[in-house]
Design a protein around this motif. Structure first.
Motif, PDB file in Angstrom:
ATOM      1  N   TYR A 186      50.863  -8.716  -0.106  1.00  0.00           N
ATOM      2  CA  TYR A 186      49.530  -9.088  -0.322  1.00  0.00           C
ATOM      3  C   TYR A 186      49.218  -8.539  -1.817  1.00  0.00           C
ATOM      4  O   TYR A 186      48.371  -9.389  -2.456  1.00  0.00           O
ATOM      5  N   PRO A 208      54.165 -15.851   3.157  1.00  0.00           N
ATOM      6  CA  PRO A 208      53.117 -16.722   3.952  1.00  0.00           C
ATOM      7  C   PRO A 208      51.953 -16.023   4.504  1.00  0.00           C
ATOM      8  O   PRO A 208      50.706 -16.401   4.389  1.00  0.00           O
ATOM      9  N   ALA A 209      52.405 -15.063   5.188  1.00  0.00           N
ATOM     10  CA  ALA A 209      51.282 -13.886   5.759  1.00  0.00           C
ATOM     11  C   ALA A 209      50.480 -13.284   4.982  1.00  0.00           C
ATOM     12  O   ALA A 209      49.336 -13.251   4.876  1.00  0.00           O
ATOM     13  N   GLN A 211      49.649 -14.362   1.801  1.00  0.00           N
ATOM     14  CA  GLN A 211      48.886 -15.370   1.141  1.00  0.00           C
ATOM     15  C   GLN A 211      47.726 -15.604   2.090  1.00  0.00           C
ATOM     16  O   GLN A 211      46.541 -15.782   1.844  1.00  0.00           O
ATOM     17  N   SER A 212      48.041 -15.854   3.492  1.00  0.00           N
ATOM     18  CA  SER A 212      47.014 -16.040   4.396  1.00  0.00           C
ATOM     19  C   SER A 212      46.110 -15.158   4.350  1.00  0.00           C
ATOM     20  O   SER A 212      44.523 -15.312   4.391  1.00  0.00           O
ATOM     21  N   ILE A 213      46.537 -13.655   4.430  1.00  0.00           N
ATOM     22  CA  ILE A 213      45.313 -12.509   4.495  1.00  0.00           C
ATOM     23  C   ILE A 213      44.363 -12.461   2.860  1.00  0.00           C
ATOM     24  O   ILE A 213      43.239 -12.541   3.084  1.00  0.00           O
ATOM     25  N   THR A 215      44.017 -15.293   1.256  1.00  0.00           N
ATOM     26  CA  THR A 215      43.032 -16.343   1.365  1.00  0.00           C
ATOM     27  C   THR A 215      41.697 -15.974   2.521  1.00  0.00           C
ATOM     28  O   THR A 215      40.402 -16.271   1.912  1.00  0.00           O
ATOM     29  N   SER A 216      41.890 -15.451   3.236  1.00  0.00           N
ATOM     30  CA  SER A 216      40.865 -14.931   4.181  1.00  0.00           C
ATOM     31  C   SER A 216      39.940 -13.913   4.027  1.00  0.00           C
ATOM     32  O   SER A 216      38.708 -13.785   4.239  1.00  0.00           O
ATOM     33  N   THR A 236      48.996  -8.525  12.080  1.00  0.00           N
ATOM     34  CA  THR A 236      49.499  -9.630  11.549  1.00  0.00           C
ATOM     35  C   THR A 236      50.780  -9.795  11.058  1.00  0.00           C
ATOM     36  O   THR A 236      51.492 -10.808  11.391  1.00  0.00           O
ATOM     37  N   ALA A 240      52.997 -12.506  12.907  1.00  0.00           N
ATOM     38  CA  ALA A 240      53.598 -13.695  12.129  1.00  0.00           C
ATOM     39  C   ALA A 240      55.084 -13.644  12.351  1.00  0.00           C
ATOM     40  O   ALA A 240      55.807 -14.822  12.338  1.00  0.00           O
TER      41      ALA A 240
END
Length: 583
Positions: A186, A208-209, A211-213, A215-216, A236, A240
């Motif tokens: 992260y 990917p996990a 990046q998702s964190i 982004t949100s 998380t 994932a």
């Protein structure tokens, strides 16, 4: 009832009658009596060990006992001739009509042939895979997944009520390391230059996990204490990884009925409850263990621990339940987990573990015996290492380093069916060499090709039949009405004899929890079929399609239909799709 099962039952009845007459001692147990193909086909169609098995309890020599039993067997309607061989084996030849009747039953049942009710609807829990949710699955997990899933299929075929279970190890130190690895990714996604410490998870599957964190939540978790971000990142990361694992399992055609979280054992107090139960029965105590056998480790020191009296139930030593920091051991959690299974009504449980857990078996069997008061049974199936090779050269794997071959990569390259079949070509407890080149060879030495080729050849004959012998229909109802007495060649009858073993293979493999026996059987059946095929290429009168003799053709097509049905039945247990044609 199948032919072999009926013969075994008739032999058991003969033993009972002889016991009732006083010719032999009454009450002899025939549970271990078998009726099977002899190793040498010249010895007969079938062989039984009844005299060998019962000689000791009957206090007679096997030959003398066989001399009493054999005439009774010879009088059975299906038996054409009989002889006693060697130390006391009874070899039988059956009238061809008996084999023709069995083929008729195979045609009537189709792929359902071999389905049994020996399990009687008994509940059984099969736990398999249970890989730590710390990354994608590798080929070692693949073997345990296939063994467990095929065993579950086998038990269902044998009439058990099967629950397929996956235990998610989401509460230990490895998951904590996974959470920290995700937080580092992260930070990297947000622009930091990071270095993954040794022992963490460096694979790019966490990106990917991360990046998702990012982004949100943007930089919400960037400059806060670990105590703040740890639990959200742990949850998380596990979620994932479990999505990835489920996708990997789906690619292998594997499903589970239950995904059980280890974390719930802690949060629901089930570990405390299980150990309090054992303590209330005097099976948990404070004590000091003796040092390990052999050379004493330099850092070993005696200390009082909370221990389970595993030695009361067959283990070599009592087992610790708490670590020095007061946290429960993995063993304590496993005790609570198996107690939960017992509470759900499972008195029969099968766990499929990797070879590195072999030393754990005795303690878990002891725990299950203690928890259930001896009413529940745990069987542990060990799967050994898979050595991946390409053209004879080994391929390295290391989950922690990120340099490993994933299950998905194997399936994508050679296909689901090849992967599944090959994982059962050796006993699970034996190491397995998996060479990407060899498993796709089209040769007799490649068992999955050899079996699939048999099915494809049969389907090819069926497709050609309409053109070459127009008077013959390949519709199932037409083949079921064929005059099977026209099947008189020894190779044809040998093929039926091989098929007739299938119901017994299902029952015996299910009882032994050994699905690899199915793969072995299919190879032998394919071999018997290919033998007949090759004879037909050399002797035209043995070919399956004979234009001038449609009734013989129809009988031989019925024989092939039976072989295809049994192959499909066996492949169904292995989770492999029978092919219609080879490319």
């Amino acid at each position: 009832m199948t032919l072999l099962a009926a013969l075994k039952e008739q032999i058991a009845e003969i033993v009972v009658r002889l016991g009732g007459e006083g010719t032999i001692p009454p009450g002899l147990d025939t549970i271990n009596v078998v009726v099977e193909l002899p190793r040498n086909p010249d010895h007969g169609d079938l062989s039984t060990n009844v005299a060998m098995v019962l000689a000791k309890p009957a206090q007679m020599s096997p030959r003398d006992l066989a001399a009493l039993i054999a005439p009774k067997i010879e009088a059975l309607g299906a038996v054409a001739s009989l002889d006693v061989a060697g130390p006391g084996f009874i070899n039988l030849r059956l009238v061809p009509a008996a084999w023709h009747a069995e083929l008729h039953d195979i045609l009537a049942a189709g792929p359902a042939y071999g389905t049994s009710q020996v399990g009687g609807g008994e509940k059984i829990n099969v736990e398999y895979v249970s890989a730590n949710p710390t990354g994608p699955m590798h080929v070692g997990h693949c073997r345990g997944a296939v063994v467990g899933d095929s065993l579950a299929n086998l038990l269902a075929k044998a009439g058990y009520a099967v629950t397929r279970e996956y235990y998610i190890n989401d509460a230990g130190a490895q998951v904590a390391t996974l959470a920290r690895s995700l937080h580092l990714r992260y930070r990297e996604v947000l622009g930091e230059t990071v270095t993954m410490p040794d022992g963490w998870y460096p694979g790019d599957y966490l990106i990917p996990a991360a990046q998702s964190i990012a982004t949100s939540d943007a930089d919400k978790w960037l400059n806060v204490d670990e105590s703040v971000w740890f639990e959200p990142f742990r949850a998380t990361a596990v979620d994932a990884m479990m999505v990835m694992i489920r996708e990997d399992l789906a690619a292998l055609g594997i499903r589970h009925d239950v995904f059980f979280s280890e974390k719930t054992l802690h949060s629901a107090g089930k570990i405390d409850s299980a150990l309090a139960d054992l303590e209330g029965r005097g099976l948990v105590y404070k004590g000091v263990l003796a040092p390990p056998k052999g050379k004493e480790p330099e850092d070993w020191e005696p200390r009082e621990q909370t221990l389970f009296r595993a030695t009361d139930f067959g283990d070599d030593t009592d087992r610790p339940l708490q670590k020095s920091d007061g946290a429960w051991t993995y063993f304590a959690a496993d005790i609570a987990y198996h107690r939960d299974k017992i509470a759900r009504g499972f008195t029969h449980m099968v766990d499929v573990w990797g070879a590195d857990h072999g030393g754990y078996i005795k303690r878990m069997k002891a725990a299950v015996a203690a928890l259930s008061g001896g009413t529940a049974e745990l069987d542990v199936r060990i799967t050994n290492l898979v050595k991946l090779m390409r053209a004879g050269e080994p391929m390295k794997m290391s989950k922690r380093s990120g340099n490993f071959v994933t299950l998905r990569e194997v399936v994508d390259e050679v296909g689901r069916d090849v992967t599944r079949f090959m994982m059962l070509t050796q006993k699970p407890e034996s190491p397995l060499d998996f060479d990407f080149q060899k498993v796709t060879e089209q040769s007799k030495d490649n068992p999955v090709f050899y079996v699939q080729y048999a099915h494809a050849r049969i389907r090819s004959v069926m497709r050609r039949a309409g053109d070459e012998v127009p008077a013959v229909s390949t519709a199932p109802e037409s083949l079921r009405a064929a005059d099977l007495e026209k099947l008189s060649h020894n190779a044809e009858l040998a093929l039926i004899r091989q098929m007739a073993l299938w119901p017994g293979v299902v029952e015996n493999a299910a009882r032994a929890h050994e699905p690899h026996r199915v793969a072995y059987f299919l190879y032998d059946l394919a071999s018997a079929f290919h033998t007949l095929w090759n004879q037909g290429t050399e002797a035209p009168e043995l070919r399956f399609l004979i234009e001038e003799n449609p009734e013989l053709t129809r009988a031989r097509l019925a024989l092939l239909q039976g072989v295809a049905a049994v192959i499909a039945s066996g492949l169904g247990i292995l989770g492999v799709e029978p092919v219609e044609e080879m490319r």
